[in-house]
Every structure is written in structure tokens, then in C-alpha cells.
Design an enzyme around this catalytic site. Structure first.
Site, PDB file in Angstrom:
ATOM      1  N   GLU A  89       0.878  -1.143   0.028  1.00 17.79           N
ATOM      2  CA  GLU A  89       0.005  -0.019  -0.154  1.00 17.79           C
ATOM      3  C   GLU A  89       0.799   1.169   0.070  1.00 17.79           C
ATOM      4  OE1 GLU A  89      -3.470   2.007   2.798  1.00 17.79           O
ATOM      5  OE2 GLU A  89      -2.288   0.405   3.445  1.00 17.79           O
TER       6      GLU A  89
ATOM      7  N   LYS B  43      -9.566   2.971  -2.872  1.00 21.39           N
ATOM      8  CA  LYS B  43     -10.017   2.505  -1.636  1.00 21.39           C
ATOM      9  C   LYS B  43     -11.375   3.007  -1.188  1.00 21.39           C
ATOM     10  CE  LYS B  43      -8.555   1.518   3.123  1.00 21.39           C
ATOM     11  NZ  LYS B  43      -7.415   2.003   4.002  1.00 21.39           N
TER      12      LYS B  43
ATOM     13  N   CYS C 239      -5.768  -2.579   2.616  1.00 18.67           N
ATOM     14  CA  CYS C 239      -5.464  -2.471   4.294  1.00 18.67           C
ATOM     15  C   CYS C 239      -6.636  -2.639   5.013  1.00 18.67           C
ATOM     16  CB  CYS C 239      -4.989  -1.224   4.664  1.00 18.67           C
ATOM     17  SG  CYS C 239      -4.220  -1.088   6.221  1.00 18.67           S
TER      18      CYS C 239
END
Length: 505
Positions: free
Chosen positions: A264, A330, A382
Site C-alpha cells: 500500500e 479504496k 489495508c
């Protein structure tokens, strides 16, 4: 007076201890039988208590569980929040106090509506209420479904039920088993121990069954780069190119891989600022018949920031160009870490509410898979990997692997990253897809389609993981139907329990 006070507090104190014990059921300890023992003891502590007393007992249980189980959050607050110790402790205490509300709500509702220790109440109402409060904790204020009891069973016989009904089914079976043990101990009906025995035995029997078919002819070589970049230095301008070249050099040594994966935000710069570098990386990967997937931060033309995933090299996107429509963005952002609720009110109060990278915008809930070297990867950045329904809805019939990129450097040497990996393993097991998990400083690993770690590298080291993964064909029942059958059971169980209890009045 002191004796009366002690008498009133002894059950809440015991409940707090029992709640704290639950943490040992999860990674890195993984003493999974404690996830069965803890709710059993909680049900015994609730026996013959008033709803108000039950609220205190349930709340204390939650305080114990979350004070020990999410202690890793304090590492981030104290290390990067920029506030004095008293403020750090206050924020951590506020989080724990909030999360404990849900176990308090469970206990109050249970004693208010299902106080008698009957089979219907313990085997139907108790598990149903527990799942409802778990669902609420996973939804309210964007949700925090961490430490759901089912996750602790990733290595227990009950794990075999995950492809059927997901982590919620595992939680349900644990609570049914706990209810059976509580009934057995209250009423001295020792035969009730047979119910948990049957459930766990069934799980053991299911362990050899495959819901999906491995595609051996599509086995591929993957390489994961763990850069181990110091979080305090990562975004310093002087560290930009040393960090980028670290990942580039480690990738150059592994061009024989079909897919190379960086973590990430591995590139500590906005994508729009690095067009020449990314074009060269794209060309080099193509020349070596490989693809690179990396996390990157993006900024749109209207000034919105996104936490994104980029794929270059042998992909379906053509030669590299800056095009946000061909990125994964995301969706489920981390509160305070990636967005600040009520930010106009909170940001001026303390440095903690103005952490770096705390002003991201959301991508859509369902997005196309990442394409790399002919493979389809369902991404989760994540924190997103903990939201099972989001991951499920992003898996398609073409998906070969689950992909999660993370940076758990915020949480240091705490238990948080290991719990995070445990959750990610559950996604692989639920969906019958191998998992690729690339992180900055660990735990970097790949799993097979049953959630078993097949290769990993140590935390806190600069290292490269090389592995071969085999995609699968087919769907698990959980991928096909999701969680709605579980909550249909919840509605039916509560309705039946309420009806039975009403007739007894």
C-alpha cells in the site's frame, strides 16, 4: 458498605477478566477454545441478574475484551498523534468505552427479553442477539468488525464452515455451543455437551471437502516486495527516490515472476508527479513479460485524493498513462487515519485529527478487478479486508486471487498486524480464493484457497517473498449467497424465542 460494593462489583470484575481472556483466542496466541469458554462464562455471569445488572456485566466484558484486544491502536495514537500522554490515554479509553457498548447492549437485551435459562433462550435467542450486536458494531459509524469471535476459529475444526456461511456462521456456532454448555452447567444436563461435540466433529469432517477446483494449469509465480520503510521517514522529500529505487531494484532482481506486488502506498509520491518513471517501469515490466502491482496515492483534477492501486507492465490497460478510471480506489476508509468525521469541528482541536493522509475520498463499493498478466485480482486496501461483504461483492466469476495491500507500520511491534493477517486468511477461506498480502513491514504472506499460509517472510525486515499460487474455479456457498441466510436464521430464531417466552407469561 464495602461488602455490599464488592458484592455488586464482583460479577462485572469477573466479566472484565473473562472478556480480556478472549484476546488470547486470536492471533498471535490462537488459543481458540477460549472463544468458546468466554461467552459461556459470560452467560453464566448473566444468570439471574436484572437487565440493569446485565448491562454492567456485559459492558465490563467488552471493556476487558477491547482494552486487551485492540491495544495496538494506542501504538498509532501515541506514535503519530502528536499529543501528550493524558490525551492519548483519553482517546484510547474513549474508543474502548464505545466498543464495549455493544456487548453491554447484548447483555441488557438478553436479560430484558430472555432472562430464563431455557434451551430456546440459550440456543436461539443468545446467538441471534450476539450476531445482531456484532453486525451493528460492523456498521455504525462506518463499522469496526474487529475481533468478531469467528475469526479466532481460523485454525479450529469450525473453520470448515466458513465457506458455507462466512465468519458470522462460525460466530453463530460458537454461541450455540456456549449456550449448550451454559445450559448444561446451570441445569446439570451433561448430555448437552454432545451438541458442541457434534458441531466440531462435523467441522472436522468437512475439512477434507473442497467447494472449489484448483486450476493447476494456471499456476503462476508471484513475488511480494517488503520494503520495511520507516513510517517516520517515508514521506520526507529526501526519502522519495531512495524508497522508489529500493522497490525498483528488488523488482529488477525478480523479473522472472509473472506478477510482482508492492505494498500500500509503496510509492511515496502522487502518481501524477511521476509520469516518466512509471512509463519506464511499465516498459521494463513488459520487456520481461511481467506485471507490477503497487499502491499509490492519487489526486484527481478537482483536487480529491484517493488511496489507489496501479497495475503496469503486461496488463489489459495498454501502455502506461495517467488515467484514474483504470485504478482501484479504496472505498472503506479508516476513520481518523484516512478521513476525519466531523472534521470542521475536530481538526482544529489536536494534531491527532490532522494526521498525514487523513483527507481521502472514497472509491465506489464495487469496482473492476485488477488485471495483471492475464490474471484477475479482487483488491482490498489495508482496512478493507475486514469487511467481508465488500470483499465478497468484488469477487467475480473471473477472479483468480484475492489481493490486499497494507501498511501496518503504524502499529509497530503490537499484535494488530498479526490479527489483521488472521482476518485476511478468513477471506481466502470464505471465498475459496488464494490470497496475496503485500505489506510494508509485515506480515507479508500468501495463502492457499483454504486460508493456510503457504509462504511468508519475517516482519520488520527488507525481504522478498517468492511463491507459486494456483487459482480456483467455482464458488463457495458463501460467495454465492453471502450472509443473508444467517440473518434470516437470526430473524426466525428471535421470533420463535419471543413467541415461546410470551406464551410463558
Amino acid at each position: 458498605m464495602n461488602n455490599n460494593l464488592f458484592h455488586r462489583l464482583k460479577r462485572p470484575i469477573a466479566a472484565a477478566f473473562v472478556g480480556a481472556l478472549t484476546t488470547l483466542a486470536f492471533a498471535p496466541y490462537q488459543i481458540w477454545p477460549l472463544a468458546l469458554l468466554s461467552p459461556t462464562l459470560l452467560l453464566l455471569l448473566l444468570h439471574r441478574q436484572t437487565p440493569r445488572q446485565a448491562l454492567g456485566i456485559g459492558y465490563a466484558w467488552g471493556l476487558g475484551q477491547f482494552a486487551s484486544g485492540v491495544s495496538w491502536v494506542y501504538v498509532s495514537i501515541s506514535g503519530f498523534g502528536g499529543m501528550p500522554l493524558a490525551a492519548n490515554l483519553f482517546l484510547m479509553g474513549a474508543l474502548i468505552a464505545y466498543l464495549a457498548l455493544y456487548s453491554g447492549l447484548f447483555a441488557w437485551c438478553y436479560q430484558r427479553f430472555f432472562a430464563e435459562a431455557t434451551l430456546v433462550n440459550l440456543l436461539l435467542a443468545s446467538p441471534a442477539l450476539w450476531l445482531i450486536t456484532d453486525w451493528l458494531r460492523g456498521w455504525v459509524m462506518t463499522g469496526f468488525p474487529w475481533l468478531w469471535l469467528g475469526y479466532s476459529q481460523i485454525d479450529s475444526p469450525l473453520a470448515s464452515f466458513a465457506p458455507i456461511g462466512g465468519v458470522e456462521l462460525l460466530t453463530l456456532l460458537l454461541l450455540v455451543s456456549s449456550g449448550a454448555f451454559a445450559y448444561m452447567l446451570i441445569h446439570k444436563r451433561w448430555s448437552m455437551a454432545l451438541l458442541p461435540l457434534v458441531l466440531f466433529s462435523t467441522g472436522f469432517g468437512l475439512s477434507s471437502f473442497d467447494w472449489v477446483t484448483p486450476q493447476a494449469d494456471k499456476t503462476t509465480k508471484v513475488v511480494l516486495i517488503q520494503g520495511n520503510v520507516d513510517q517516520n521517514l517515508k514521506w520526507l522529500p529526501s526519502q522519495r527516490w531512495p524508497t522508489i529505487m529500493k522497490y525498483t531494484d528488488l523488482s529488477r532482481e525478480n523479473w522472472d515472476a509473472d506478477i510482482i506486488v508492492w505494498p500500500e502506498a509503496a510509492i511515496p509520491a502522487l502518481e501524477v508527479d511521476l509520469p516518466s518513471y512509471l512509463r519506464n517501469l511499465d516498459s521494463a515490466a513488459k520487456m520481461n513479460d511481467s506485471a507490477i502491482i503497487t499502491g499509490v496515492v492519487n489526486q484527481s483534477e478537482d483536487g480529491q485524493f484517493y488511496n489507489s492501486i496501479l497495475s503496469v507492465g503486461v496488463t489489459a490497460y495498454g501502455d502506461y498513462q495517467f488515467d484514474l478510471s483504470k485504478r482501484y480506489h479504496k472505498h472503506h476508509l479508516l476513520p481518523f487515519g484516512e478521513f476525519v468525521p466531523f472534521e470542521q469541528l475536530l481538526r482544529p482541536l489536536a494534531p491527532f485529527f490532522n494526521l498525514p493522509m487523513s483527507s481521502f475520498s472514497r472509491g465506489t463499493f464495487v469496482q473492476p478487478n485488477i488485471r495483471a498478466n492475464g490474471f484477475h485480482l479482487a483488491p482490498a486496501l489495508c482496512y478493507e479486508i475486514i469487511f467481508n461483504e465488500q470483499v465478497r461483492q468484488n469477487v467475480t466469476d473471473e477472479t483468480d486471487f484475492l489481493l490486499t495491500l497494507s501498511n501496518d507500520a503504524w502499529f509497530g511491534h503490537s499484535i494488530g498486524p498479526l490479527q489483521h493477517m488472521e482476518i485476511a486468511r478468513m477471506r481466502a477461506l470464505e471465498l475459496g480464493k488464494p490470497l496475496i498480502r503485500s505489506t510494508n513491514n509485515g506480515l507479508t504472506a500468501v495463502t492457499d484457497h483454504k486460508g493456510k499460509i503457504v509462504a511468508s517472510i519475517p516482519q520488520f525486515e527488507t525481504a522478498v517473498l517468492r511463491a507459486e499460487l494456483t487459482p480456483t474455479l467455482g464458488q463457495t456457498p458463501y460467495q454465492r449467497f453471502g450472509t443473508w441466510p444467517i440473518y434470516l436464521w437470526v430473524a426466525g430464531a428471535l421470533s420463535l424465542a419471543l413467541l415461546v417466552n410470551r406464551r410463558k407469561v
